[in-house]
Each structure stands twice: as C-alpha cells, then as structure tokens.
Design an enzyme around this catalytic site. Structure first.
Site, PDB file in Angstrom:
ATOM      1  N   CYS A 286       0.813  -1.219   0.000  1.00 19.21           N
ATOM      2  CA  CYS A 286       0.000   0.000   0.000  1.00 19.21           C
ATOM      3  C   CYS A 286       0.844   1.264   0.000  1.00 19.21           C
ATOM      4  O   CYS A 286       0.421   2.284  -0.557  1.00 19.21           O
ATOM      5  CB  CYS A 286      -0.993  -0.013   1.165  1.00 19.21           C
ATOM      6  SG  CYS A 286      -0.275   0.186   2.806  1.00 19.21           S
ATOM      7  N   ASP A 287       2.037   1.237   0.579  1.00 18.62           N
ATOM      8  CA  ASP A 287       2.905   2.414   0.570  1.00 18.62           C
ATOM      9  C   ASP A 287       3.160   2.895  -0.851  1.00 18.62           C
ATOM     10  O   ASP A 287       3.341   4.095  -1.105  1.00 18.62           O
ATOM     11  CB  ASP A 287       4.268   2.111   1.200  1.00 18.62           C
ATOM     12  CG  ASP A 287       4.216   1.322   2.491  1.00 18.62           C
ATOM     13  OD1 ASP A 287       3.270   0.550   2.667  1.00 18.62           O
ATOM     14  OD2 ASP A 287       5.155   1.459   3.289  1.00 18.62           O
TER      15      ASP A 287
END
Length: 739
Positions: free
Chosen positions: A169-170
C-alpha cells in the site's frame, strides 16, 4: 468599509540565513514565536519553517541517512515543495533544485521499484516551474517504460513482486503521484491513465471494503492484532490517503476516472476520522491503538494533510472534519521540539511499531509540511477572501520586485468606501508590504505600486487594512537641476543618471547628448548632496561620476538613424515629473523639432526607475510625418581600451563591460528590449541595436548600469547574467489577481 484585520507578530524571514535556514546560529525570535490562534497562515508557516529548517540543518551537518533518491527523502521533498509555495525564503526551493542537480536528475537504481522513483514527483513539480527539460528527461524515459510494461503479474507478496509492481500500500504514495505529476508537467495523459489503472489493480488486491482500509501487503491479509482485529498499519494507510489526494490534484475536471477516486477518498476519510485517538494522533495500529500507546506523527501528518485537503476541495463537510484536523494539528505541533525536530515518527518498517519523542525521520517531516500547507490554504480561503494574490509562475526569484495594481480596480473589488489611509499586509507573514501611490502626472492616484518578494513558483497573499502605513525609505528620486545647466538627474538605491538640458549647449567644451551614469555605493539618495558639494567627480565614499558621454548616445539613449548616421536632437527643452518615490521616480523630457535626414521629428522620452533595479524603463514617442516607420538606433558608447561585449539578438540584450577605470573600478552598461533585435553590431563609437518606431506610438526598452564598487555586480559574467534574467522577467512578469 475595509474589513479590519489585526496582524499577528512578524515572522521575520531574516532569521533564516540567506543560504541556509540556521536559527541555531543565534536568537531566533520568530522561530520561537507563539500565536494566540495556532491555525492561522502565519502560525502554521512559522511551524513549517521551523521544522523544515531543522531537517536541512541536520542533513547539512550530519549528511543523508538515506540516498537522496530514496523514497524516504521523496516524501520529504513533497512536503518541502509545498513549503516553497508559501514562504518568502528562496532557500527552500533552491535546495530542492540542488538536490536534483546532485542526483543528476536520476531516480534510484532499482528502476521499476516504486520507492526508487518517488523522487519523480519532485522533478516533475520543479519542471512545472523552471521548464528545464533536463529535470524530467530521465524520469520520463522510465515512465515510458512503466506505461509500456504489461503489468499482468499477480500482486501476491512473493518472488520480489514489489520490484516490478505496486504490491504494497505504501507504493500508492510513491508511484501513482509520480506519474500523475509528470502527466501534469508534460500534458501527456498516458502517465495519469497508467497510474489510474495500476492504482485500482493494487486496490482490488489490498483494500478491505468492509473496513475501508488497506492491508500493508498480501502477507498481512488474515493476520490479527492482539485484540483480534485485522492488522492495519497507520502510516501505510496514511501513504494511501496522501497518494489519493495527490492523484486527485492532478486530475483535470473532466477526467473520466476522477469520481471513482473521490468516492474511495470519502470512504477512507470517514473511516480514518473515526479512528483518531484521544491524544489527537493516529497510533501505529489503527484498530489496536492500545497495544501501541505512543503517539505516531508520520501517519498522523498524512491524515491531517488528506482530511484538510478534502475540506478545502469541498469533498468533506467542514463542520464534521475541521475539529478532527485541528486536533490532529495540535497533536503534531506538540511533538515538535524547541529546536524544530519532529518526534514520535515510527522508524522504517512494514507494520505497526513503537515511536518515542526522540524518533524522527524525513518522511515524517514531509507529511508534517504537507499538512501545514493545507491548513494555510484553508486560512487564506476563509480569512483572506478579498486578497491581492501575486503569483510567480517562473523559476526566477523575485526579490524586492515592484508590481502595479490599478487603483480603480483595487478599490472597486476590495474597498467599498475609499479610506484616507491604509496598509497592505502580507497575510502569510504578517509583514507590512511597502507601497507607493502612482499618480502618473494626474491629481488622483492611478495605480498602487507594491514591493514584494516572491520566490520561484510561489504566491504571495496580501490584504488592505485600515491604518497608517509605515514610512518607506526613499529608494528612488529625481529632479530638475537648474543650478547645473538644466540637468535632469535621477537615482535609486543602486545607481544615478542624468540627461542634459538647453543651458549645457552654451558650453561647447562640456556639451553632451546621451545618458550619463553616476556610480553609487550607497543605498542613500545622493543627488542633492553631490550637486551641493559640486565635487562629484571625486569619490568621497558614496561613489562618483567618472562616466564620459560626450557627443554620443551614452549609456543607452536612442535617436533616429539612417545611412550610418545618428541624427541627434539638441538637448531637452521641457521636463515634467510624474511620480517621485519612494519606490519609483518617473518623468518626461520633451525635445524641440529637428531634422532626421529630411524628416522633421519631435520626441518625448518618459523614463522611470524603480527601487532595487539596475535598469530604467525608457518609453520614447516620436512625432513625424511622411513615413509609416522611423528607423532608430539605441547605443552604448565604447571605450578605446577593450571591454566585454554581449550582443544577444534572440533575447534582445545588449551589454557592455567597460575596461577598468584605474582605481575607480569598472562600470557595466546595458539595454534590454525583451524581443528579438536583428542587426545588433558595434562600430568605432557604439554598441548599436537598430529598430523602427511608429508615429506617436511608444518605443519601449530598458537601459542602465552597474558598478563593481557597488558590491552587487562585480564581473562581466554577473552583469550579462543580470541583463538576461531581466529580459526573462519582462517576458514573464509577476501575475496579479484580486480575489
């Protein structure tokens, strides 16, 4: 009536060193300033500068903890760039440009790893300001490869998938906005469309619609916290929220996929707001905050940024979300140490972890600055609705530049009832803006002239308030000098000049035609004193007149021209002073009719000189009959000894660096037309720039000089660079709007 605005304490950007913000070098009153209202643009910018200054000092003194192309710094650069848009200190944008130069505008070595091209956001944003292709050339080639790749692999957390796809997700902060900002910078929608497509590939794999949150990566799906809830990392979801709004910032109004992003944003925003803890932060674990009881500022910074962005852009109701934002900002600022160090930043990781007051990281600083930038936008939108907005859309720092505003327009849009006395205040700094009313020879003020500093890519917001303005030191002045053979002399805080009147024609040995230059090394006005002493050919500590004009055009005068002959008029016969300081002096000189070959000609020359400028504006209006165009030439007198010459026909810049005049130093003279000037040349007497003037139409250019002992310009390279930059400023002036 003008709305009364109480200005807060002055922030005093001078506490930030010209080349590095070093509040540690001495007392920093402004950095330590306190504000009764912590959410004003003034208070927020003070906090932003304090934190940013600490971070750059740390890097300068101890070096980079991570590669300058690394994602950690890429996130910091995002926040630092947001600061450049509201600060008056050019250090911050200069430092970012230097980062790019030091990186040779490269991304990281692992080409398709999103962490390695997060820095592309910075490059694209800088390119949008400076328009220098080198800033994005390498990243654009990489982006083309990303667009061309098939992107068909599964996002399961194995086989090093993160080196090829956005499988965690980063990455939604690192990769998609980099492509989106490049799309905005270049106008190539393929980059935005690819970011859009791949965003949803990651979302389909990692987003839990029931919880409205993202798993960090596939390996966390099914994992549980101690309290039995799913593992949702605060900073990981902060990366997503930050990435969402940065994607939306780069989507045109009619972009097909925009609504889908907005819906996702609102789902997450409501969920995130509900998870804020009592201390105002979001702890490292979103659903098990008690197991991670410490504050955590990197995730919190991204949430405050994203939620405030939603309020500013009309996606979130202010009544519901502003208290959440303010509580979060209060918590963030409470974690800033007196030195400016931001604490409670969880160290690099992939899951919830501990944080202490001494833990800091560059990405936390980036999130903090992004949050602050949105709070400033909110304050300006709410409390400076009737504002003068001055935008610098170029890569040139505009320090102490002057901008004009129509007095009629300003009064009609901002002031319902004219006030006998008013101040103009920079909303973000709280400082008073120096101004001068321009009458242009009329009885009523025609324009308002503001002296402003706006770094590259930045904006300045100002408002009018009731009150008596602070006195402005005279930095421009001129007058008729009958006691010295009808001279008209004028000056600013850089140089002084004069033109000659009728009485000088009676002294053949002293007769001169063109523009004279007086070399100054003081900011004070000297004309009256020098004429009174009658010793200005000797340097008494303030400068002197050693420039020789004679029967030439001097330092940039213009006259009709034909058959290799300059048709000089006699000296001026009438003068009229139109404005006289403190920031601009302006006057008109009228000449009797004379013959330019077989054409009778009259002329009026209107000259203005602004504070802080090495160049004057010359507006010449000829009156003649029998021809549509009048050939003219602008000239700078040469010396017998060799000097340096610049004839740039393309940019319309003519410059001369004189030979050194013994102990007196060296003068540079120059003219700027800010248009192409074919046919520039030198002859035995002058540097010459030809042109054609229309009957009764203004012929406009700029002329002026610099002196080595003035201390600001000390070489031919300095002088020629000043002239070329001045030409760019004319072509790309500061933009003024009244909201």
């Amino acid at each position: 009536m003008m709305k009364k605005i109480i200005a807060g304490g002055l922030l005093g950007l001078s506490v930030l060193h010209a080349s590095l913000p070093v509040s540690a070098t001495g007392p920093a009153t402004a950095i330590q300033a306190t504000f009764a209202e912590p959410y004003t643009a003034q208070a927020v910018r003070a906090q932003m500068e304090k934190v940013a200054a600490w971070q750059w000092r740390y890097i300068t003194n101890k070096g980079w903890n991570h590669a300058p192309t690394d994602w950690t710094n890429g996130a910091m650069y995002a926040g630092m760039f947001s600061l450049t848009q509201v600060t008056e200190n050019p250090f911050f944008v200069d430092r970012l440009v230097q980062v790019g130069k030091d990186n040779q505008w490269n991304t990281g070595p692992d080409r398709f790893f999103a962490d390695e091209y997060c820095v592309g956001q910075l490059y694209s944003q800088l390119y949008s300001v400076y328009k220098e292709p080198v800033m994005i050339d390498k990243f654009r080639k990489l982006a083309d490869s990303i667009v061309a790749a098939p992107h068909t692999e599964s996002l399961e957390w194995k086989n090093g998938i993160h080196h090829r796809e956005w499988a965690w997700c980063d990455a939604l902060f690192m990769g998609p906005p980099a492509l989106a900002y490049l799309s905005t910078a270049t106008g190539d929608v393929r980059y935005l469309e690819t970011a859009d497509k791949l965003w949803w590939k990651t979302t389909d794999f990692l987003y839990n619609k029931q919880d409205s949150l993202y798993y960090r990566d596939g390996s966390y799906i099914g994992k549980k916290e101690k309290n039995g809830t799913n593992v949702y990392w605060s900073r990981g979801n902060g990366w997503v929220m930050g990435g969402l709004v940065r994607m939306l910032d780069n989507m045109p109004a009619g972009y097909a996929g925009k609504q889908r992003f907005q819906e996702l944003y609102k789902q997450m925003a409501y969920r995130i707001a509900a998870l804020q803890t009592a201390d105002g932060t979001w702890h490292a674990s979103l659903l098990d905050p008690d197991n991670y009881p410490a504050k955590e500022t990197s995730g919190t910074g991204f949430y405050v940024y994203a939620l405030m962005w939603g309020i500013n852009n009309g996606l979130l109701p202010e009544k519901t979300f502003l208290p959440v934002v303010q509580k979060g900002w209060d918590a963030l600022t409470s974690c800033v140490q007196p030195s400016g160090k931001l604490g409670f930043v969880q160290e690099i990781g992939a899951a919830p972890g501990k944080a202490t007051a001494d833990d800091t990281e560059v990405y936390g600083v980036g999130a903090y600055l992004l949050a602050g930038s949105e709070l400033i936008k909110y304050d300006l939108r709410k409390n400076a609705a009737a504002a003068i907005v001055i935008s610098n859309n170029t890569g040139i720092h505009r320090e102490g530049d002057l901008v004009e505003i129509s007095a009629v327009e300003l009064i009609s849009k901002i002031v319902r009832k004219a006030q006998p006395s008013f101040k103009i205040i920079n909303v973000v700094s709280g400082q008073e803006v120096p101004y001068q009313l321009l009458f242009e020879g009329a009885k009523m003020a025609q324009k308002i002239l503001l002296q402003v500093t706006v770094p590259a890519g930045a904006r300045m917001y100002a408002v009018m308030v009731e009150g008596t303005p602070a006195p402005v030191k005279a930095a421009a002045y001129g007058r008729y000098v009958p006691e010295r053979k009808d001279d008209y002399a004028w000056e600013n805080d850089r140089m002084a000049y004069r033109m000659y009147g009728k009485a000088l024609e009676q002294v053949p040995k002293e007769m001169a035609y063109g523009i004279d230059v007086w070399a100054k090394r003081t900011d004070d006005m000297v004309i009256d004193t020098w004429y009174k002493l009658d010793n200005y050919h000797h340097d008494n500590g303030q400068g002197l007149d050693y420039y020789s004009v004679g029967l030439t055009l001097g330092a940039g005068d213009t006259a009709p021209y034909g058959k290799d002959t300059i048709y000089y008029p006699k000296n001026y016969r009438q003068w009229k002073r139109l404005d006289n300081g403190p920031l601009r002096t302006r006057f008109a000189l009228t000449y009797d009719s004379w013959m330019a070959g077989n054409i009778p000609v009259t002329v009026t020359k209107t000259i203005s000189l602004d504070a802080g400028s090495q160049l004057n504006r010359m507006e010449i209006q000829y009156n003649f009959k029998g021809k549509d165009k009048l050939p003219v030439v602008t000239g700078i007198v040469k010396r017998k000894e060799p000097g340096a010459v610049l004839l740039d026909e393309k940019t319309g810049v003519m410059g001369y660096w004189e030979p050194t005049h013994g102990e007196d130093g060296t003068l540079g003279t120059g003219c700027v037309f800010a248009r192409e000037v074919p046919g520039m040349k030198t002859d035995n007497v002058h540097l010459l720039s030809p042109g054609t003037a229309d009957n009764q139409q203004p012929y406009v250019y700029y002329f002026g000089a610099a002196w080595t002992k003035g201390g600001r310009i000390t070489s031919a390279a300095d002088w020629f660079s000043y002239l070329e930059t001045f030409a760019q400023k004319i072509k790309q002036p500061l933009q003024v709007t009244i909201q």
